[in-house]
Design an enzyme around this catalytic site. Structure first.
Site, PDB file in Angstrom:
ATOM      1  N   GLN A  96      19.625 -29.719   9.969  1.00  0.00           N
ATOM      2  CA  GLN A  96      20.400 -31.021  10.243  1.00  0.00           C
ATOM      3  C   GLN A  96      21.579 -31.045  10.700  1.00  0.00           C
ATOM      4  OE1 GLN A  96      22.036 -32.065   6.009  1.00  0.00           O
ATOM      5  NE2 GLN A  96      19.740 -31.893   5.839  1.00  0.00           N
ATOM      6  N   HIS A  98      25.245 -33.659  11.332  1.00  0.00           N
ATOM      7  CA  HIS A  98      25.945 -34.844  10.832  1.00  0.00           C
ATOM      8  C   HIS A  98      26.914 -35.223  12.252  1.00  0.00           C
ATOM      9  CE1 HIS A  98      24.532 -34.309   6.980  1.00  0.00           C
ATOM     10  NE2 HIS A  98      25.259 -32.908   6.762  1.00  0.00           N
ATOM     11  N   HIS A 173      22.878 -27.133  10.801  1.00  0.00           N
ATOM     12  CA  HIS A 173      22.978 -26.464   9.456  1.00  0.00           C
ATOM     13  C   HIS A 173      21.964 -26.549   8.676  1.00  0.00           C
ATOM     14  CE1 HIS A 173      24.950 -30.322   8.657  1.00  0.00           C
ATOM     15  NE2 HIS A 173      24.519 -30.001   7.367  1.00  0.00           N
ATOM     16  N   ARG A 193      18.058 -35.563  10.962  1.00  0.00           N
ATOM     17  CA  ARG A 193      17.240 -34.339  10.515  1.00  0.00           C
ATOM     18  C   ARG A 193      16.606 -33.684  11.952  1.00  0.00           C
ATOM     19  NH1 ARG A 193      14.088 -36.753   6.677  1.00  0.00           N
ATOM     20  NH2 ARG A 193      15.586 -36.462   5.163  1.00  0.00           N
TER      21      ARG A 193
HETATM   22 ZN    ZN Z   1      24.559 -31.471   5.781  1.00  0.00          ZN
END
Ligand code: ZN
Length: 315
Positions: A96, A98, A173, A193
């Protein structure tokens, strides 16, 4: 003014194990305890205060009534700035990424997420994914997701107890199986994701992927930082401390008390104390492994005694 003891919130995600129950003694009706949200004012899992005059209230309510508890740095944020979790990965988490604040506030109306991981324990062969093993273009990244070959270009890192990973927003990560860690992150639940190992969620369907947004925000490059804590271990009479990481969003230290230690919460920030090993007392009250404490800004000095390890976070 009291130091507030917080009731964690647990999540039973499919990849979770039972170490938070077996080793930390947490009680929960959930079978798997994948995550314990140890310091949380997030709507998806609010901590409740367990002691003192605020007993039974959520930490969010207490802070709404007492904004000065945040301190000067904490008040700069639109809402409570951080979220701290314990994570028990019995299986691999999804790969995933962010978004950063700019993208997340524009698209998701929420802060982005920079996070850091402190490895509390892991299996001997445990590894995780941390960025890419070489620079690639966004087009290549997209193509590799489509033809299912992108795992060849991710940076797999073997981990050991005491490692520190700083996962800046935009860094690809994934926590690998057999890792128990503490995560300190921005207070956001926005996750894109990329890959989920073809697994099915609790409802029997594949969990949703967010490929387009992930491609928008991912820096397709090797990570810029190493995996060691930023500061040197400093030993004093009765305790030792080490800076794990410090950025504009939070600073995190590891404190090991062998006899006694005097800490303080000044006017700048509240202090989060997460006990990760041992037991002792804070200002005469018993504390033990798994306890999460919120020391309001301006509390002043507090004394910790015992044989105890604590992760100390400020904003
Ligand atoms: Zn994360």
């Amino acid at each position: 003014m009291d130091i507030l003891k917080l009731q964690p919130v647990f999540k039973d995600y499919i990849w979770g194990g039972t170490r938070l129950r077996d080793e930390y003694g947490f009680e929960s009706p959930l079978e798997k305890l994948a995550e314990g949200w140890m310091l949380s004012c997030h709507k998806d899992g609010e901590n409740i205060v367990l002691n003192g005059e605020y007993k039974g209230k959520t930490l969010s309510e207490v802070i709404k009534d007492n904004p000065e508890f945040l301190g000067e740095n904490g008040k700069k944020f639109e809402y409570f700035p951080i979220l701290i979790k314990l994570i028990d990965a019995k299986n691999d988490l999804s790969v995933q990424v962010h978004p950063d604040n700019e993208y997340a506030l524009r698209v998701e109306k929420e802060y982005g997420k920079t996070e850091c991981w402190y490895i509390l324990d892991c299996d001997e062969d445990a590894e995780l994914i941390y960025g890419f093993n070489k620079q690639i273009s966004s087009e290549e990244f997209k193509k590799k997701i489509a033809d299912n070959t992108f795992l060849d270009t991710v940076n797999k890192v073997k981990v050991k107890k005491g490692d520190l990973f700083f996962i800046e927003a935009g860094t690809l990560h994934a926590i690998g199986k057999g890792i128990l860690l503490a995560e300190i992150q921005q207070n956001s639940n926005t996750t894109y994701r990329v890959y989920d190992y073809g697994r099915l969620g609790a409802d029997g369907k594949p969990r949703e992927l967010h490929i387009d947004k992930a491609i928008d925000v991912t820096k397709c490059a090797p990570p810029e930082r190493g995996t060691e804590p930023e500061g040197k271990l400093k030993s004093f009479d009765g305790y030792s401390e080490q800076l794990l990481t410090k950025c504009e969003l939070f600073s995190v230290e590891k404190l090991c008390v062998s006899r006694d230690y005097i800490g303080s919460a000044d006017d700048k920030s509240f202090v989060s104390l997460l006990v990760t090993e041992g037991n002792g007392q804070i200002d005469g009250t018993d504390i033990k492994k798994g306890d999460s404490l919120f020391v309001p800004a301006n509390y002043g000095k507090y004394k910790i005694t015992g044989d105890i390890e604590i992760i100390v976070t400020r904003v």
